[in-house]
Design a protein around this motif. Structure first.
Motif, PDB file in Angstrom:
ATOM      1  N   PHE A   1       0.806  -1.214   0.000  1.00 19.97           N
ATOM      2  CA  PHE A   1       0.000   0.000   0.000  1.00 19.97           C
ATOM      3  C   PHE A   1       0.842   1.269   0.000  1.00 19.97           C
ATOM      4  O   PHE A   1       2.032   1.261   0.325  1.00 19.97           O
ATOM      5  N   LYS A   2       0.168   2.362  -0.366  1.00 21.86           N
ATOM      6  CA  LYS A   2       0.758   3.691  -0.318  1.00 21.86           C
ATOM      7  C   LYS A   2      -0.189   4.626   0.420  1.00 21.86           C
ATOM      8  O   LYS A   2      -1.398   4.411   0.452  1.00 21.86           O
ATOM      9  N   ARG A   3       0.381   5.658   1.000  1.00 25.32           N
ATOM     10  CA  ARG A   3      -0.437   6.661   1.701  1.00 25.32           C
ATOM     11  C   ARG A   3      -1.168   7.505   0.664  1.00 25.32           C
ATOM     12  O   ARG A   3      -0.560   8.236  -0.103  1.00 25.32           O
ATOM     13  N   TRP A   4      -2.495   7.405   0.640  1.00 28.05           N
ATOM     14  CA  TRP A   4      -3.295   8.164  -0.311  1.00 28.05           C
ATOM     15  C   TRP A   4      -3.790   9.451   0.335  1.00 28.05           C
ATOM     16  O   TRP A   4      -3.955  10.477  -0.306  1.00 28.05           O
ATOM     17  N   ALA A   5      -4.055   9.378   1.637  1.00 25.66           N
ATOM     18  CA  ALA A   5      -4.455  10.540   2.426  1.00 25.66           C
ATOM     19  C   ALA A   5      -4.100  10.223   3.869  1.00 25.66           C
ATOM     20  O   ALA A   5      -3.647   9.117   4.182  1.00 25.66           O
ATOM     21  N   GLY A   6      -4.309  11.166   4.771  1.00 27.37           N
ATOM     22  CA  GLY A   6      -3.952  10.950   6.165  1.00 27.37           C
ATOM     23  C   GLY A   6      -4.741   9.850   6.836  1.00 27.37           C
ATOM     24  O   GLY A   6      -4.347   9.354   7.890  1.00 27.37           O
ATOM     25  N   ASP A   7      -5.865   9.439   6.221  1.00 24.71           N
ATOM     26  CA  ASP A   7      -6.676   8.364   6.790  1.00 24.71           C
ATOM     27  C   ASP A   7      -6.949   7.246   5.790  1.00 24.71           C
ATOM     28  O   ASP A   7      -7.889   6.474   5.955  1.00 24.71           O
ATOM     29  N   HIS A   8      -6.120   7.140   4.741  1.00 31.20           N
ATOM     30  CA  HIS A   8      -6.438   6.186   3.685  1.00 31.20           C
ATOM     31  C   HIS A   8      -5.178   5.574   3.069  1.00 31.20           C
ATOM     32  O   HIS A   8      -4.288   6.291   2.618  1.00 31.20           O
ATOM     33  N   LEU A   9      -5.113   4.243   3.077  1.00 27.61           N
ATOM     34  CA  LEU A   9      -4.072   3.501   2.379  1.00 27.61           C
ATOM     35  C   LEU A   9      -4.689   2.866   1.137  1.00 27.61           C
ATOM     36  O   LEU A   9      -5.761   2.250   1.228  1.00 27.61           O
ATOM     37  N   VAL A  10      -4.033   3.013  -0.008  1.00 31.92           N
ATOM     38  CA  VAL A  10      -4.537   2.443  -1.256  1.00 31.92           C
ATOM     39  C   VAL A  10      -3.404   1.676  -1.928  1.00 31.92           C
ATOM     40  O   VAL A  10      -2.282   2.167  -2.019  1.00 31.92           O
ATOM     41  N   SER A  11      -3.700   0.462  -2.403  1.00 30.31           N
ATOM     42  CA  SER A  11      -2.692  -0.341  -3.084  1.00 30.31           C
ATOM     43  C   SER A  11      -2.651   0.007  -4.565  1.00 30.31           C
ATOM     44  O   SER A  11      -3.692   0.231  -5.188  1.00 30.31           O
ATOM     45  N   ASP A  12      -1.450   0.050  -5.130  1.00 30.36           N
ATOM     46  CA  ASP A  12      -1.325   0.268  -6.570  1.00 30.36           C
ATOM     47  C   ASP A  12      -1.206  -1.061  -7.314  1.00 30.36           C
ATOM     48  O   ASP A  12      -0.954  -1.095  -8.509  1.00 30.36           O
ATOM     49  N   ARG A  13      -1.400  -2.162  -6.601  1.00 27.66           N
ATOM     50  CA  ARG A  13      -1.417  -3.480  -7.225  1.00 27.66           C
ATOM     51  C   ARG A  13      -2.862  -3.947  -7.411  1.00 27.66           C
ATOM     52  O   ARG A  13      -3.788  -3.418  -6.782  1.00 27.66           O
TER      53      ARG A  13
ATOM     54  N   PHE B   1     -13.762   3.826  -2.979  1.00 25.53           N
ATOM     55  CA  PHE B   1     -14.156   4.618  -1.817  1.00 25.53           C
ATOM     56  C   PHE B   1     -13.231   5.813  -1.651  1.00 25.53           C
ATOM     57  O   PHE B   1     -12.016   5.715  -1.838  1.00 25.53           O
ATOM     58  N   GLU B   2     -13.789   6.958  -1.289  1.00 28.60           N
ATOM     59  CA  GLU B   2     -13.016   8.161  -0.972  1.00 28.60           C
ATOM     60  C   GLU B   2     -13.189   8.473   0.511  1.00 28.60           C
ATOM     61  O   GLU B   2     -14.315   8.638   0.993  1.00 28.60           O
ATOM     62  N   SER B   3     -12.082   8.536   1.232  1.00 28.39           N
ATOM     63  CA  SER B   3     -12.142   8.773   2.672  1.00 28.39           C
ATOM     64  C   SER B   3     -12.401  10.247   2.964  1.00 28.39           C
ATOM     65  O   SER B   3     -12.177  11.112   2.106  1.00 28.39           O
ATOM     66  N   PRO B   4     -12.883  10.573   4.177  1.00 29.82           N
ATOM     67  CA  PRO B   4     -13.072  11.981   4.551  1.00 29.82           C
ATOM     68  C   PRO B   4     -11.792  12.799   4.413  1.00 29.82           C
ATOM     69  O   PRO B   4     -11.818  13.936   3.961  1.00 29.82           O
ATOM     70  N   GLY B   5     -10.662  12.201   4.785  1.00 27.45           N
ATOM     71  CA  GLY B   5      -9.399  12.920   4.658  1.00 27.45           C
ATOM     72  C   GLY B   5      -9.034  13.196   3.218  1.00 27.45           C
ATOM     73  O   GLY B   5      -8.496  14.251   2.884  1.00 27.45           O
TER      74      GLY B   5
END
Length: 438
Positions: free
Chosen positions: A113-125, A275-279
């Protein structure tokens, strides 16, 4: 005030004092912890840890839970179906409070995973199935649970076995990982074998613990690797130099069960949307600047070029005067001659010189800049410097030369990315010079 006058009141304070005692008295870290705890009024470090953790747990003010989201994309090659799976994790720390993005790669799950926002991890795989996506997201969620409870960070160091010759691994070791405490700067190892694989090896594991003077404790928390698939988690560390395993076990005993697919808080949007997190939404909104407040974008001020030996690149779209090249070349040659023993300076300035040599070849033809003059600009005949201007003793002289060269470049060339890149190398060389000690 000496270390013997200090009386810490927290576990962190005791650990900090122990580091000072370890350095000043030259005693093992474990003994220093006990000595620091005694100064704080406890019989030993174990007594201090239990008392302080118990007091903190009973008197702590509840902290609002923070929601962290872990998202992984999937695509099934047989059914052609695809989408995103998001697992919600409720914690009392934010993502950035626990770990830096550069440290994700040290963990088997967070590495996806990578940090997408302060409250969200998103995988680029892309996972091969929806089940695989959910299992991977839950694995990362368990890692967040572990870090939040213990304050430990994943490490790439090989601290999962004692030092020594031969195979010093604990019998039956599997799915091992290393964790680091940034406060005490000590390590703890995790071993997460399948229970059936170590069922008949417990006596051998106890003998290993005694032989190597390591603590080995089976955690009440089922672990991070595969808790719903039959794995157990053992906490292991060197009794003298390692992080205390009991403090980790105490922390894990108070948290929720590991997040698994069967019981996770799953968020799946229709039509395969992510999904899009609040952050993430707030982050995007904050980036929107009213048109009236936007600053005009600076011009590119650079053009591409290509040379047979140097390859492709970009340079300023305006040329520097021959006098400017001559002045900068003379300064750079003196810096290289005066800092020959400092690789951090020499390599960077040689790179600057090489690039400027390319630029001047393109800026002027043979009629404007004869070959005899061109070869004198950046190469040929290094200057002879007095001994006082060489090495660390001459760093002030060379710092002044770098400042003068930088000033000429900024004056003669337009602001553009290639120039900023070049000036950045000069700044880095200057920093290396400043740190050069005789």
């Amino acid at each position: 005030m000496s270390t013997h006058d200090l009386r810490p009141t927290t576990i962190i304070g005791i650990k900090s004092l122990a580091r000072d005692i370890h350095k000043s008295d030259g005693i093992p870290h474990g003994n220093a912890l006990d000595k620091a705890a005694a100064q704080a009024g406890y019989s030993n470090f174990t007594h201090a840890r239990r008392a302080l953790v118990s007091n903190a747990a009973s008197s702590a003010v509840p902290i609002p839970l923070a929601a962290i989201f872990v998202t992984m994309r999937w695509r099934d090659s047989e059914t052609k179906a695809s989408g995103y799976e998001t697992v919600r994790v409720a914690l009392n720390k934010t993502l950035d409070d626990m770990i830096k993005p550069s440290q994700y790669r040290h963990d088997r799950w967070l590495g996806y995973f990578k940090r997408w926002a302060g409250d969200h991890l998103v995988s680029d795989r892309i996972a091969a199935s929806i089940d695989n996506a959910r299992r991977t997201a839950c694995g990362a969620a368990r890692t967040l649970q572990f870090m939040c409870a213990t304050g430990l960070l994943p490490s790439s160091s090989d601290k999962t076995r004692p030092a020594g010759y031969g195979d010093t691994r604990i019998p039956g070791r599997d799915h091992a990982s290393t964790w680091y405490d940034p406060h005490s700067k000590t390590y703890i190892a995790l071993d997460e074998p399948y229970s059936a694989a170590v069922k008949d090896r417990q006596e051998a594991r106890r003998a290993w613990s005694t032989q190597h003077n390591w603590d080995v404790v089976k955690a009440s928390w089922a672990g991070m690797y595969n808790p719903d698939g039959g794995c157990e988690m053992y906490l292991m560390s060197d009794r003298v130099k390692g992080y205390p395993v009991r403090s980790v076990e105490d922390a894990l005993a108070r948290i929720a069960a590991p997040i698994v697919v069967a019981s996770c808080d799953l968020l799946t949007l229709p039509d395969g949307k992510r999904f899009e997190s609040p952050g993430e939404i707030g982050q995007r909104t904050a980036r929107k600047v009213p048109a009236a407040e936007r600053k005009p974008r600076a011009g590119n001020s650079s053009v591409p070029y290509s040379m047979i030996l140097s390859g492709r690149g970009r340079r300023p779209d305006r040329r520097m005067s021959i006098g400017g090249h001559s002045a900068v070349g003379a300064l750079l040659k003196k810096v290289i001659a005066g800092s020959y023993g400092r690789a951090g300076v020499k390599k960077r300035i040689e790179s600057v010189r090489s690039e400027l040599d390319d630029w001047v070849q393109i800026e002027y033809d043979d009629k404007e800049l004869p070959s005899s003059q061109f070869f004198e600009l950046y190469y040929r005949d290094p200057p002879a410097l007095p001994e006082g201007e060489k090495g660390a003793a001459g760093k002030e002289s060379n710092l002044q030369r770098l400042a003068e060269a930088k000033a000429v470049l900024l004056k003669e060339y337009p602001d553009c990315a290639p120039l900023r890149h070049l000036v950045g190398k000069i700044d880095a060389a200057a920093k290396s010079l400043q740190l050069w000690k005789a």
